[in-house]
Scaffold this motif. Structure first.
Motif, short mmCIF file in Angstrom:
data_model
loop_
_atom_site.label_atom_id
_atom_site.label_comp_id
_atom_site.label_asym_id
_atom_site.label_seq_id
_atom_site.Cartn_x
_atom_site.Cartn_y
_atom_site.Cartn_z
N PRO A 1 0.80 -1.22 0.00
CA PRO A 1 0.00 0.00 0.00
C PRO A 1 0.83 1.28 0.00
CG PRO A 1 -0.89 -1.56 1.57
CD PRO A 1 0.40 -2.14 1.06
N ALA A 2 2.02 1.26 0.55
CA ALA A 2 2.85 2.47 0.57
C ALA A 2 3.33 2.86 -0.81
CB ALA A 2 4.04 2.25 1.49
N PHE A 3 3.28 1.93 -1.77
CA PHE A 3 3.80 2.19 -3.10
C PHE A 3 2.71 2.36 -4.15
CE2 PHE A 3 7.09 -0.40 -0.96
CZ PHE A 3 8.05 0.58 -0.86
N THR A 4 1.47 2.39 -3.76
CA THR A 4 0.40 2.54 -4.74
C THR A 4 0.04 4.01 -4.95
OG1 THR A 4 -1.28 2.26 -3.04
CG2 THR A 4 -0.61 0.28 -4.22
N ALA A 5 -0.39 4.33 -6.16
CA ALA A 5 -0.74 5.70 -6.50
C ALA A 5 -2.21 5.97 -6.18
CB ALA A 5 -0.49 5.95 -7.98
N GLN A 6 -2.51 7.22 -5.97
CA GLN A 6 -3.89 7.64 -5.71
C GLN A 6 -4.75 7.31 -6.92
OE1 GLN A 6 -4.61 9.30 -2.83
NE2 GLN A 6 -6.75 9.71 -3.20
N GLY A 7 -5.87 6.66 -6.73
CA GLY A 7 -6.77 6.34 -7.82
C GLY A 7 -6.52 4.99 -8.47
N TRP A 8 -5.46 4.32 -8.07
CA TRP A 8 -5.19 3.00 -8.65
C TRP A 8 -5.82 1.93 -7.79
CZ3 TRP A 8 -1.84 -1.11 -7.02
CH2 TRP A 8 -1.72 -2.13 -7.95
N LYS A 9 -6.55 1.02 -8.42
CA LYS A 9 -7.23 -0.05 -7.71
C LYS A 9 -6.48 -1.36 -7.95
CE LYS A 9 -11.33 2.30 -9.23
NZ LYS A 9 -10.69 2.91 -10.39
N PRO A 10 -5.88 -1.96 -6.92
CA PRO A 10 -5.16 -3.22 -7.13
C PRO A 10 -6.08 -4.30 -7.71
CG PRO A 10 -4.66 -2.31 -4.98
CD PRO A 10 -5.76 -1.48 -5.55
N GLY A 11 -5.58 -5.02 -8.70
CA GLY A 11 -6.33 -6.09 -9.34
C GLY A 11 -7.09 -5.65 -10.57
N ASP A 12 -7.20 -4.35 -10.82
CA ASP A 12 -7.93 -3.83 -11.97
C ASP A 12 -6.92 -3.48 -13.07
OD1 ASP A 12 -9.71 -2.73 -13.74
OD2 ASP A 12 -10.12 -0.95 -12.54
N LYS A 13 -6.89 -4.28 -14.11
CA LYS A 13 -5.91 -4.09 -15.18
C LYS A 13 -6.12 -2.76 -15.90
CE LYS A 13 -3.94 -6.27 -19.25
NZ LYS A 13 -3.97 -7.41 -20.16
N ALA A 14 -7.35 -2.36 -16.12
CA ALA A 14 -7.62 -1.11 -16.84
C ALA A 14 -7.12 0.10 -16.05
CB ALA A 14 -9.12 -0.98 -17.11
N SER A 15 -7.35 0.15 -14.74
CA SER A 15 -6.87 1.28 -13.95
C SER A 15 -5.34 1.26 -13.86
CB SER A 15 -7.49 1.30 -12.55
OG SER A 15 -7.01 0.24 -11.77
N TRP A 16 -4.74 0.07 -13.85
CA TRP A 16 -3.29 -0.04 -13.85
C TRP A 16 -2.71 0.53 -15.15
CZ3 TRP A 16 0.00 -3.05 -16.97
CH2 TRP A 16 1.32 -3.11 -16.54
N GLN A 17 -3.35 0.19 -16.28
CA GLN A 17 -2.88 0.69 -17.58
C GLN A 17 -3.05 2.20 -17.67
OE1 GLN A 17 -1.35 -1.29 -19.95
NE2 GLN A 17 -0.80 0.72 -20.70
#
Length: 77
Positions: free
Chosen positions: A44-60
């Motif tokens: 969690p410390a390395f995730t960006a605001q608005g990014w949902k883990p497990g969602d490929k579209a939001s990751w892209q």
């Protein structure tokens, strides 16, 4: 003395040829496949605001946004 010159020339040639080679660059240098897909999650410390883990579209979308932030042409407009 006549035998040393060809040996030195051969060693120099081999050194020059070795300098021209390049190892193949892969994502995993060991050849071991990745344990999980990159969009599946991170600490969690390395995730960006608005990014949902497990969602490929939001990751892209996040990867594309980061790439645009590094694009000098877009930044200078």
């Amino acid at each position: 003395m006549k035998m040393i010159r060809p040996l030195v020339a051969c060693a120099l040639l081999l050194a020059l040829l070795d300098a021209c080679s390049q190892k193949p660059q892969t994502l995993t240098q060991t050849g071991v496949p990745q344990a999980q897909a990159p969009w599946m999650g991170a600490k969690p410390a390395f995730t960006a605001q608005g990014w949902k883990p497990g969602d490929k579209a939001s990751w892209q979308r996040e990867i594309d946004r980061r790439a645009q932030d590094q694009n000098e042409y877009v930044r200078m407009r």
